[in-house]
Each structure stands twice: as structure tokens, then as C-alpha cells.
Design an enzyme around this catalytic site. Structure first.
Site, PDB file in Angstrom:
ATOM      1  N   ASP A  16       0.667  -1.703  -0.344  1.00  0.00           N
ATOM      2  CA  ASP A  16       0.359  -0.105  -0.570  1.00  0.00           C
ATOM      3  C   ASP A  16       0.513   1.200  -0.275  1.00  0.00           C
ATOM      4  O   ASP A  16       0.472   2.205   0.528  1.00  0.00           O
ATOM      5  CB  ASP A  16      -0.530   0.020   0.791  1.00  0.00           C
ATOM      6  CG  ASP A  16      -2.188  -0.785   1.299  1.00  0.00           C
ATOM      7  OD1 ASP A  16      -2.451  -1.551   0.328  1.00  0.00           O
ATOM      8  OD2 ASP A  16      -2.430  -1.190   2.126  1.00  0.00           O
ATOM      9  N   ASP A  65      -6.597  -5.462  -5.034  1.00  0.00           N
ATOM     10  CA  ASP A  65      -7.501  -5.011  -3.991  1.00  0.00           C
ATOM     11  C   ASP A  65      -8.069  -3.678  -4.628  1.00  0.00           C
ATOM     12  O   ASP A  65      -8.214  -3.006  -4.360  1.00  0.00           O
ATOM     13  CB  ASP A  65      -6.717  -4.833  -2.861  1.00  0.00           C
ATOM     14  CG  ASP A  65      -7.745  -4.919  -1.580  1.00  0.00           C
ATOM     15  OD1 ASP A  65      -9.334  -3.827  -2.102  1.00  0.00           O
ATOM     16  OD2 ASP A  65      -7.645  -4.393  -0.208  1.00  0.00           O
ATOM     17  N   PHE A  66      -9.173  -3.617  -5.511  1.00  0.00           N
ATOM     18  CA  PHE A  66     -10.048  -3.044  -6.033  1.00  0.00           C
ATOM     19  C   PHE A  66     -12.007  -1.980  -5.027  1.00  0.00           C
ATOM     20  O   PHE A  66     -12.156  -1.464  -5.788  1.00  0.00           O
ATOM     21  CB  PHE A  66     -10.055  -2.872  -7.618  1.00  0.00           C
ATOM     22  CG  PHE A  66      -8.728  -2.366  -8.322  1.00  0.00           C
ATOM     23  CD1 PHE A  66      -7.387  -2.302  -7.617  1.00  0.00           C
ATOM     24  CD2 PHE A  66      -8.366  -3.384  -9.378  1.00  0.00           C
ATOM     25  CE1 PHE A  66      -6.478  -1.566  -8.031  1.00  0.00           C
ATOM     26  CE2 PHE A  66      -7.307  -2.847 -10.181  1.00  0.00           C
ATOM     27  CZ  PHE A  66      -5.866  -1.918  -9.670  1.00  0.00           C
ATOM     28  N   LYS A  67     -11.939  -3.757  -4.251  1.00  0.00           N
ATOM     29  CA  LYS A  67     -13.170  -3.344  -3.864  1.00  0.00           C
ATOM     30  C   LYS A  67     -14.018  -2.775  -4.720  1.00  0.00           C
ATOM     31  O   LYS A  67     -14.526  -2.162  -4.248  1.00  0.00           O
ATOM     32  CB  LYS A  67     -12.781  -2.657  -2.540  1.00  0.00           C
ATOM     33  CG  LYS A  67     -12.030  -3.019  -1.418  1.00  0.00           C
ATOM     34  CD  LYS A  67     -12.413  -2.994  -0.110  1.00  0.00           C
ATOM     35  CE  LYS A  67     -11.615  -3.819   0.585  1.00  0.00           C
ATOM     36  NZ  LYS A  67      -9.968  -3.539   1.235  1.00  0.00           N
ATOM     37  N   ASP A  70     -20.535  -1.637  -7.854  1.00  0.00           N
ATOM     38  CA  ASP A  70     -20.904  -0.382  -8.709  1.00  0.00           C
ATOM     39  C   ASP A  70     -22.083  -1.290  -9.067  1.00  0.00           C
ATOM     40  O   ASP A  70     -22.216  -2.555  -9.024  1.00  0.00           O
ATOM     41  CB  ASP A  70     -19.702   0.213 -10.032  1.00  0.00           C
ATOM     42  CG  ASP A  70     -19.944   1.341 -10.278  1.00  0.00           C
ATOM     43  OD1 ASP A  70     -21.236   1.359 -10.885  1.00  0.00           O
ATOM     44  OD2 ASP A  70     -19.202   2.476 -10.262  1.00  0.00           O
ATOM     45  N   ILE A  71     -22.508  -0.733 -11.035  1.00  0.00           N
ATOM     46  CA  ILE A  71     -23.594  -1.274 -11.362  1.00  0.00           C
ATOM     47  C   ILE A  71     -23.198  -2.482 -12.281  1.00  0.00           C
ATOM     48  O   ILE A  71     -21.561  -2.519 -11.963  1.00  0.00           O
ATOM     49  CB  ILE A  71     -24.110  -0.816 -11.851  1.00  0.00           C
ATOM     50  CG1 ILE A  71     -23.594   0.431 -12.698  1.00  0.00           C
ATOM     51  CG2 ILE A  71     -24.741   0.483 -10.932  1.00  0.00           C
ATOM     52  CD1 ILE A  71     -23.926   0.432 -14.382  1.00  0.00           C
ATOM     53  N   THR A  74     -20.418  -2.320 -15.233  1.00  0.00           N
ATOM     54  CA  THR A  74     -19.439  -1.479 -14.774  1.00  0.00           C
ATOM     55  C   THR A  74     -18.481  -2.543 -13.958  1.00  0.00           C
ATOM     56  O   THR A  74     -16.809  -2.159 -14.208  1.00  0.00           O
ATOM     57  CB  THR A  74     -19.515   0.328 -14.185  1.00  0.00           C
ATOM     58  OG1 THR A  74     -20.790   1.181 -14.542  1.00  0.00           O
ATOM     59  CG2 THR A  74     -18.431   0.769 -13.890  1.00  0.00           C
ATOM     60  N   GLY A 176      -5.550  -7.441   8.570  1.00  0.00           N
ATOM     61  CA  GLY A 176      -6.218  -6.886  10.233  1.00  0.00           C
ATOM     62  C   GLY A 176      -5.211  -7.225  11.320  1.00  0.00           C
ATOM     63  O   GLY A 176      -5.158  -6.724  12.230  1.00  0.00           O
TER      64      GLY A 176
HETATM   65  P1  XMP Z   1      -2.525  -3.391   7.286  1.00  0.00           P
HETATM   66  O1  XMP Z   1      -1.313  -2.376   6.360  1.00  0.00           O
HETATM   67  O2  XMP Z   1      -3.741  -3.242   8.287  1.00  0.00           O
HETATM   68  O3  XMP Z   1      -3.129  -3.150   5.746  1.00  0.00           O
HETATM   69  O4  XMP Z   1      -1.967  -4.774   7.341  1.00  0.00           O
HETATM   70  C1  XMP Z   1      -4.554  -3.944   5.246  1.00  0.00           C
HETATM   71  C2  XMP Z   1      -5.117  -4.357   4.125  1.00  0.00           C
HETATM   72  O5  XMP Z   1      -5.760  -4.551   3.556  1.00  0.00           O
HETATM   73  C3  XMP Z   1      -6.617  -4.005   3.304  1.00  0.00           C
HETATM   74  N1  XMP Z   1      -7.718  -4.072   4.437  1.00  0.00           N
HETATM   75  C4  XMP Z   1      -9.176  -4.684   3.909  1.00  0.00           C
HETATM   76  N2  XMP Z   1      -9.159  -5.323   2.371  1.00  0.00           N
HETATM   77  N3  XMP Z   1     -11.505  -6.522   3.382  1.00  0.00           N
HETATM   78  C5  XMP Z   1     -10.595  -5.881   2.916  1.00  0.00           C
HETATM   79  O6  XMP Z   1     -11.317  -6.268   1.496  1.00  0.00           O
HETATM   80  C6  XMP Z   1     -10.968  -6.048   5.692  1.00  0.00           C
HETATM   81  O7  XMP Z   1     -11.529  -6.018   6.065  1.00  0.00           O
HETATM   82  C7  XMP Z   1      -9.761  -5.217   5.452  1.00  0.00           C
HETATM   83  N4  XMP Z   1      -9.455  -4.344   6.085  1.00  0.00           N
HETATM   84  C8  XMP Z   1      -7.818  -3.821   5.479  1.00  0.00           C
HETATM   85  C9  XMP Z   1      -6.432  -2.813   3.423  1.00  0.00           C
HETATM   86  O8  XMP Z   1      -6.355  -1.607   2.904  1.00  0.00           O
HETATM   87  C10 XMP Z   1      -4.602  -2.529   3.593  1.00  0.00           C
HETATM   88  O9  XMP Z   1      -4.562  -3.292   1.882  1.00  0.00           O
END
Ligand code: XMP
Length: 222
Positions: A16, A65-67, A70-71, A74, A176
Site C-alpha cells: 500500500d 484490491d479494488f473493492k 458498482d452496477i 461497470t 487486520g
Molecule cells: P495493514 O496495513 O492494516 O493492511 O496490514 C491491510 C490491508 O488490507 C486492506 N484491508 C481490507 N481489505 N477487507 C478487505 O478486503 C477488509 O476488511 C480490510 N481491512 C483492511 C487494507 O486496505 C490494506 O491493504
């Protein structure tokens, strides 16, 4: 068909940072310890989508990880472009509803790629909306035949409950750990692999930190 990613040492590195040189510097130190990199908006918006192929060329599995949320039309485009750029898998939100998730699932299947469905999240704000519906989201995933999920390591009790719904066949990755307070041992009771970002890339010695994480992982599953 869904092919499970083979995640070395059950550890995914969340890259990140907003600078590719810095990411590569970390990867150089931990390249023999991990084989899977999760990239997201910080890196891609700073350095471009070609980051994906750069990591692929270095031999890493890449989870985008683009979460996606959208519809359906898209969502399909976002997934298609991401897969064309070389990502092995994409992370998709479930709260947008079944049709939006199905659009991602269909294109992933067609392109022989993987999709991870976010069922619940790790941050405190997730209690406000997402957590209240996480079981319903898990059920959407099951109805669509999705095998891969993201569950939060900060909520081990909920993680276990949702793992029960998803069954042993599911493949669960969990962020987490560390900075957000999640614990490896509790997490690996419901998850197959963990995602770690800051604990590694903010460490003064990423290689030693990563080795320690892997030791904890091995102890937790032994
Ligand atoms: P850290 O720095 O906290 O980074 O070790 C965690 C990474 O995971 C992402 N993140 C999540 N992604 N569901 C997800 O899909 C979640 O609940 C979640 N929590 C954290 C965060 O953006 C980072 O890349």
C-alpha cells in the site's frame, strides 16, 4: 473453474505504498518469503496499472484490491480490464448486491481468474452497516458458487461464524493483523492466509519482521 492461488507461507503482502521503488525495495528483502502481493489504489493511482504486470514479471501472484462496488455493467468492465492487465484475482464488495457480484463472477470465470468477495471488514466503522449484513453477503457468495472470501482478522468470533456458513471448501484471506489489532492464531482458525501491510513495510527490518510473522503462522497451525 476457480483455481486456488498457492499462497506461500500463508502470507500476502499488502503493498500500500505510493511509490513503486519503495515497494520493490521491500520486495527485494522478502522475495524468498512470500509469493503473493496485494495491490490497491494507493500504488495503482500513484504508479499506474502497469504495476500489475511488473509484479507478474517478477513472478508474484497479484491480487488487485479494488473493492469493486458498482452496477453490474461497470463491475464487469473493471474486472475485465484488471484481469487483462495481468491480475490473478480481484477483490469485490458484496454489499452492492447479487447482480453486481454475479457480473464479476461471470467475467472472472470466463477469463479463468479468481474473485475474492468481501463479506465483512476489519475497521471499526464496518460495524455501522456491513457487519449487520455480513451473513447475507456470505449467502450471496454461496448462491453464486464463489469460493474465495475476505474476512476481518479483527473479528475472530464473526470470522468463525461466517466460516461455518461458507464451509470448509471456501478459501478465506484475512487482513487486520498487527496495526489493526488482529491476532494470527485466532485468525487462522477461520482463515487460510493472512494479509499484512504496515507491519511489514513500516518495519525498520522488513525481512526479520516477515520471518517473525511466518514463525507465528507456523506456530498457529502446528
Ligand atoms: P495493514 O496495513 O492494516 O493492511 O496490514 C491491510 C490491508 O488490507 C486492506 N484491508 C481490507 N481489505 N477487507 C478487505 O478486503 C477488509 O476488511 C480490510 N481491512 C483492511 C487494507 O486496505 C490494506 O491493504
Amino acid at each position: 473453474m476457480v483455481i486456488k492461488l498457492k499462497i506461500k507461507n500463508k502470507l500476502i503482502f499488502a503493498a500500500d505504498l505510493d511509490n513503486l521503488d519503495e515497494v520493490n525495495n521491500i520486495l527485494n528483502q522478502i522475495s524468498n518469503l512470500i509469493n503473493t502481493v496485494k495491490i490497491g489504489y494507493p500504488l495503482v493511482l500513484s504508479e499506474g496499472i502497469e504495476c500489475i504486470s511488473k509484479f507478474k514479471n517478477l513472478g508474484y501472484n497479484v491480487i488487485a484490491d479494488f473493492k469493486v462496488a458498482d452496477i453490474p455493467a461497470t463491475n464487469k468492465k473493471i474486472c475485465k480490464i484488471t484481469f487483462e492487465k495481468g491480475a490473478d484475482a480481484i477483490i469485490v464488495h458484496g454489499f452492492v448486491g447479487k447482480d453486481s457480484v454475479k457480473a464479476c463472477k461471470d467475467i472472472a470465470k470466463k477469463m479463468n481468474k479468481e474473485l475474492f468477495l468481501v463479506v465483512d471488514m476489519s475497521h471499526p466503522g464496518s460495524r455501522q452497516f456491513l457487519e449487520k449484513n455480513s451473513k447475507e453477503i456470505a449467502k450471496i457468495g454461496l448462491e453464486l458458487g464463489i469460493k474465495n472470501y475476505v474476512l476481518p482478522s479483527t473479528k475472530p468470533k464473526i470470522g468463525l461464524e461466517i466460516r461455518k456458513i461458507l464451509g470448509d471448501e471456501a478459501f478465506v484471506i484475512s487482513p487486520g493483523i498487527g496495526v489493526q489489532g488482529g491476532e494470527i492464531k485466532k485468525t487462522l482458525k477461520f482463515a487460510d492466509a493472512i494479509i499484512v501491510g504496515r507491519s511489514i513495510y513500516q518495519s525498520k527490518d522488513p525481512m526479520t519482521t516477515t520471518k517473525k510473522l511466518i514463525n507465528h503462522i507456523n506456530l498457529a497451525i502446528s
